[in-house]
Design a protein around this motif. Structure first.
Motif, PDB file in Angstrom:
ATOM      1  N   ASP A   1       0.797  -1.153   0.085  1.00  0.00           N
ATOM      2  CA  ASP A   1       0.000   0.018   0.070  1.00  0.00           C
ATOM      3  C   ASP A   1       1.057   1.540  -0.007  1.00  0.00           C
ATOM      4  O   ASP A   1       0.400   2.255  -0.504  1.00  0.00           O
ATOM      5  CB  ASP A   1      -0.987   0.201   1.134  1.00  0.00           C
ATOM      6  CG  ASP A   1      -1.904  -1.243   1.236  1.00  0.00           C
ATOM      7  OD1 ASP A   1      -2.429  -1.417  -0.168  1.00  0.00           O
ATOM      8  OD2 ASP A   1      -2.494  -1.612   2.234  1.00  0.00           O
ATOM      9  N   LYS A   2       2.111   1.159   0.642  1.00  0.00           N
ATOM     10  CA  LYS A   2       2.938   2.389   0.633  1.00  0.00           C
ATOM     11  C   LYS A   2       3.697   2.434  -0.767  1.00  0.00           C
ATOM     12  O   LYS A   2       4.314   3.668  -0.852  1.00  0.00           O
ATOM     13  CB  LYS A   2       3.914   2.193   1.801  1.00  0.00           C
ATOM     14  CG  LYS A   2       3.277   2.093   3.077  1.00  0.00           C
ATOM     15  CD  LYS A   2       4.288   1.795   4.245  1.00  0.00           C
ATOM     16  CE  LYS A   2       3.566   1.652   5.681  1.00  0.00           C
ATOM     17  NZ  LYS A   2       4.478   1.437   6.726  1.00  0.00           N
ATOM     18  N   ARG A   3       4.023   1.540  -1.253  1.00  0.00           N
ATOM     19  CA  ARG A   3       4.617   1.896  -2.532  1.00  0.00           C
ATOM     20  C   ARG A   3       4.082   0.895  -3.759  1.00  0.00           C
ATOM     21  O   ARG A   3       3.929  -0.177  -3.989  1.00  0.00           O
ATOM     22  CB  ARG A   3       6.001   0.916  -2.436  1.00  0.00           C
ATOM     23  CG  ARG A   3       7.132   1.077  -3.531  1.00  0.00           C
ATOM     24  CD  ARG A   3       8.367   0.351  -3.333  1.00  0.00           C
ATOM     25  NE  ARG A   3       9.292   0.598  -4.442  1.00  0.00           N
ATOM     26  CZ  ARG A   3       9.276  -0.524  -5.500  1.00  0.00           C
ATOM     27  NH1 ARG A   3       8.332  -1.275  -5.682  1.00  0.00           N
ATOM     28  NH2 ARG A   3      10.168  -0.177  -6.207  1.00  0.00           N
ATOM     29  N   LYS A   4       3.638   1.845  -4.531  1.00  0.00           N
ATOM     30  CA  LYS A   4       2.839   1.379  -5.928  1.00  0.00           C
ATOM     31  C   LYS A   4       3.828   1.286  -7.211  1.00  0.00           C
ATOM     32  O   LYS A   4       4.630   2.463  -6.966  1.00  0.00           O
ATOM     33  CB  LYS A   4       1.794   2.338  -6.156  1.00  0.00           C
ATOM     34  CG  LYS A   4       0.491   2.186  -5.054  1.00  0.00           C
ATOM     35  CD  LYS A   4      -0.089   0.779  -5.178  1.00  0.00           C
ATOM     36  CE  LYS A   4      -1.040   0.569  -4.201  1.00  0.00           C
ATOM     37  NZ  LYS A   4      -2.202  -0.630  -4.371  1.00  0.00           N
ATOM     38  N   PHE A   5       3.726   0.704  -7.974  1.00  0.00           N
ATOM     39  CA  PHE A   5       4.652   0.689  -9.047  1.00  0.00           C
ATOM     40  C   PHE A   5       3.934  -0.003 -10.400  1.00  0.00           C
ATOM     41  O   PHE A   5       3.022  -0.698 -10.153  1.00  0.00           O
ATOM     42  CB  PHE A   5       5.985   0.012  -8.938  1.00  0.00           C
ATOM     43  CG  PHE A   5       5.850  -1.554  -8.924  1.00  0.00           C
ATOM     44  CD1 PHE A   5       6.080  -2.115 -10.036  1.00  0.00           C
ATOM     45  CD2 PHE A   5       5.596  -2.325  -7.815  1.00  0.00           C
ATOM     46  CE1 PHE A   5       6.267  -3.659 -10.049  1.00  0.00           C
ATOM     47  CE2 PHE A   5       5.601  -3.717  -7.678  1.00  0.00           C
ATOM     48  CZ  PHE A   5       5.781  -4.323  -9.036  1.00  0.00           C
ATOM     49  N   CYS A   6       4.497   0.512 -11.780  1.00  0.00           N
ATOM     50  CA  CYS A   6       3.798  -0.180 -12.707  1.00  0.00           C
ATOM     51  C   CYS A   6       5.046  -0.136 -13.707  1.00  0.00           C
ATOM     52  O   CYS A   6       5.806   0.916 -13.912  1.00  0.00           O
ATOM     53  CB  CYS A   6       2.700   0.835 -13.284  1.00  0.00           C
ATOM     54  SG  CYS A   6       2.268   0.221 -14.797  1.00  0.00           S
ATOM     55  N   GLN A   7       5.231  -1.128 -14.434  1.00  0.00           N
ATOM     56  CA  GLN A   7       6.184  -1.607 -15.596  1.00  0.00           C
ATOM     57  C   GLN A   7       5.489  -1.605 -16.664  1.00  0.00           C
ATOM     58  O   GLN A   7       4.405  -2.507 -16.758  1.00  0.00           O
ATOM     59  CB  GLN A   7       6.971  -2.918 -15.161  1.00  0.00           C
ATOM     60  CG  GLN A   7       7.890  -3.178 -16.115  1.00  0.00           C
ATOM     61  CD  GLN A   7       9.258  -2.501 -16.467  1.00  0.00           C
ATOM     62  OE1 GLN A   7       9.679  -2.255 -15.317  1.00  0.00           O
ATOM     63  NE2 GLN A   7       9.538  -1.965 -17.515  1.00  0.00           N
ATOM     64  N   MET A   8       5.810  -0.832 -17.598  1.00  0.00           N
ATOM     65  CA  MET A   8       4.900  -0.947 -18.882  1.00  0.00           C
ATOM     66  C   MET A   8       6.007  -1.258 -19.911  1.00  0.00           C
ATOM     67  O   MET A   8       7.235  -0.693 -19.842  1.00  0.00           O
ATOM     68  CB  MET A   8       4.449   0.531 -19.317  1.00  0.00           C
ATOM     69  CG  MET A   8       3.062   1.055 -18.111  1.00  0.00           C
ATOM     70  SD  MET A   8       3.042   2.879 -18.154  1.00  0.00           S
ATOM     71  CE  MET A   8       4.506   3.414 -17.586  1.00  0.00           C
ATOM     72  N   SER A   9       5.661  -1.817 -20.909  1.00  0.00           N
ATOM     73  CA  SER A   9       6.427  -2.106 -22.092  1.00  0.00           C
ATOM     74  C   SER A   9       5.513  -2.338 -23.248  1.00  0.00           C
ATOM     75  O   SER A   9       4.411  -2.674 -23.371  1.00  0.00           O
ATOM     76  CB  SER A   9       6.861  -3.654 -21.880  1.00  0.00           C
ATOM     77  OG  SER A   9       7.939  -3.800 -22.775  1.00  0.00           O
ATOM     78  N   PHE A  10       6.129  -1.613 -24.307  1.00  0.00           N
ATOM     79  CA  PHE A  10       5.400  -1.240 -25.452  1.00  0.00           C
ATOM     80  C   PHE A  10       6.368  -1.081 -26.856  1.00  0.00           C
ATOM     81  O   PHE A  10       7.256  -0.835 -26.551  1.00  0.00           O
ATOM     82  CB  PHE A  10       4.191  -0.098 -25.512  1.00  0.00           C
ATOM     83  CG  PHE A  10       4.992   1.130 -25.208  1.00  0.00           C
ATOM     84  CD1 PHE A  10       5.115   2.056 -26.266  1.00  0.00           C
ATOM     85  CD2 PHE A  10       5.076   1.596 -23.963  1.00  0.00           C
ATOM     86  CE1 PHE A  10       5.632   3.408 -25.990  1.00  0.00           C
ATOM     87  CE2 PHE A  10       5.572   2.941 -23.795  1.00  0.00           C
ATOM     88  CZ  PHE A  10       5.857   3.688 -24.788  1.00  0.00           C
ATOM     89  N   SER A  11       5.702  -1.746 -27.719  1.00  0.00           N
ATOM     90  CA  SER A  11       6.624  -1.851 -29.121  1.00  0.00           C
ATOM     91  C   SER A  11       6.093  -0.472 -29.972  1.00  0.00           C
ATOM     92  O   SER A  11       4.754  -0.087 -29.860  1.00  0.00           O
ATOM     93  CB  SER A  11       5.924  -3.102 -30.025  1.00  0.00           C
ATOM     94  OG  SER A  11       4.764  -2.910 -30.576  1.00  0.00           O
ATOM     95  N   MET A  12       7.083   0.251 -30.274  1.00  0.00           N
ATOM     96  CA  MET A  12       6.662   1.313 -31.327  1.00  0.00           C
ATOM     97  C   MET A  12       7.135   1.125 -32.673  1.00  0.00           C
ATOM     98  O   MET A  12       8.051   0.271 -33.010  1.00  0.00           O
ATOM     99  CB  MET A  12       7.695   2.513 -30.681  1.00  0.00           C
ATOM    100  CG  MET A  12       7.204   2.992 -29.396  1.00  0.00           C
ATOM    101  SD  MET A  12       8.175   4.470 -28.820  1.00  0.00           S
ATOM    102  CE  MET A  12       7.479   5.756 -29.964  1.00  0.00           C
ATOM    103  N   SER A  13       6.394   1.627 -33.615  1.00  0.00           N
ATOM    104  CA  SER A  13       6.705   1.415 -35.100  1.00  0.00           C
ATOM    105  C   SER A  13       6.729   2.658 -35.555  1.00  0.00           C
ATOM    106  O   SER A  13       5.987   3.546 -35.373  1.00  0.00           O
ATOM    107  CB  SER A  13       5.633   0.464 -35.796  1.00  0.00           C
ATOM    108  OG  SER A  13       6.069   0.245 -37.005  1.00  0.00           O
ATOM    109  N   TYR A  14       8.016   3.010 -36.108  1.00  0.00           N
ATOM    110  CA  TYR A  14       8.194   4.061 -37.005  1.00  0.00           C
ATOM    111  C   TYR A  14       9.181   3.958 -38.054  1.00  0.00           C
ATOM    112  O   TYR A  14       9.713   2.997 -38.156  1.00  0.00           O
ATOM    113  CB  TYR A  14       8.573   5.434 -36.048  1.00  0.00           C
ATOM    114  CG  TYR A  14       9.679   5.175 -35.345  1.00  0.00           C
ATOM    115  CD1 TYR A  14      11.075   5.156 -35.649  1.00  0.00           C
ATOM    116  CD2 TYR A  14       9.601   4.554 -34.011  1.00  0.00           C
ATOM    117  CE1 TYR A  14      12.043   4.717 -34.716  1.00  0.00           C
ATOM    118  CE2 TYR A  14      10.690   4.132 -32.898  1.00  0.00           C
ATOM    119  CZ  TYR A  14      11.753   4.463 -33.582  1.00  0.00           C
ATOM    120  OH  TYR A  14      12.938   4.247 -32.746  1.00  0.00           O
ATOM    121  N   PRO A  15       9.150   4.926 -39.200  1.00  0.00           N
ATOM    122  CA  PRO A  15       9.937   4.701 -40.432  1.00  0.00           C
ATOM    123  C   PRO A  15      11.458   4.710 -39.921  1.00  0.00           C
ATOM    124  O   PRO A  15      11.804   5.315 -38.944  1.00  0.00           O
ATOM    125  CB  PRO A  15       9.679   5.790 -41.309  1.00  0.00           C
ATOM    126  CG  PRO A  15       8.255   6.437 -40.782  1.00  0.00           C
ATOM    127  CD  PRO A  15       8.458   6.268 -39.133  1.00  0.00           C
TER     128      PRO A  15
END
Length: 194
Positions: free
Chosen positions: A73-87
């Motif tokens: 409850d004292k420490r919240k975290f989020c690990q996000m990982s995403f693929s990007m596509s660009y030229p």
């Protein structure tokens, strides 16, 4: 007279540099986003890529840290990982992070939220941290620069990994949509031609 010409040339060079840094690829997409951590999941977290490809915003419904309760409850975290596509011909970095929410921080307390990012398969991690001292009750919005910049390799659109931690004592809720919001400001640069 010669001095004025030199100053005008310097101003033109600065303007050209600013315009070059303002360019973005013609199309950027995010293929998928995965979440892990006690501050986010697929039910309470959303993201939006801006139409100009300069920011991606994450809205967290579970990023609420408290001073009482268990360690989770004292420490919240989020690990996000995403693929990007660009030229090909582009490299991307995150230069700034804007945190927006609602804080209820008692006197003599401090809340910290921090964000780290890195690209899969590359060395280097960038970090930004914000400390909010109590007493404070109300909405907040802070924009912070990352201490260092990590750029993606040229002609390679790797997976971008972002970890955000909130600890302790903040009720991180945006007054408009009941969610803590982080906006990541992308920097784009064109790769040198071979």
């Amino acid at each position: 007279m010669a001095r004025q010409v030199v100053l005008a040339a310097v101003v033109l060079m600065i303007a050209a540099a600013v315009q070059a840094n303002a360019q973005t690829p013609t199309e950027v997409t995010i293929g998928y986003v995965t979440y892990a951590g006690n501050g986010c999941n697929y039910d309470n977290t959303n993201w939006v890529l801006s139409n100009d490809y300069k920011t991606v915003s994450f809205m967290f419904g579970g990023m609420v840290g408290t001073t009482d309760g268990s360690l989770a409850d004292k420490r919240k975290f989020c690990q996000m990982s995403f693929s990007m596509s660009y030229p090909d011909g582009w490299s991307v970095s995150i230069g700034q992070a804007t945190g927006r929410g609602f804080g209820d921080i008692p006197k003599d307390s401090e809340v910290i939220y921090e964000t780290h990012y890195y690209f899969s398969g590359q060395t280097g991690t960038a970090m930004v941290e914000r400390k909010i001292k109590g007493p404070m009750v109300g909405s907040f919005e802070y924009t912070d620069d990352f201490r260092t910049l990590v750029w993606s390799e040229c002609n390679n659109a790797p997976k971008l990994n972002i970890k955000t931690v909130v600890r302790p004592g903040v009720m991180a809720v945006d007054s408009q949509d009941s969610k803590f919001q982080l906006i990541f400001h992308f920097g784009w640069r064109q790769c040198p031609q071979n």
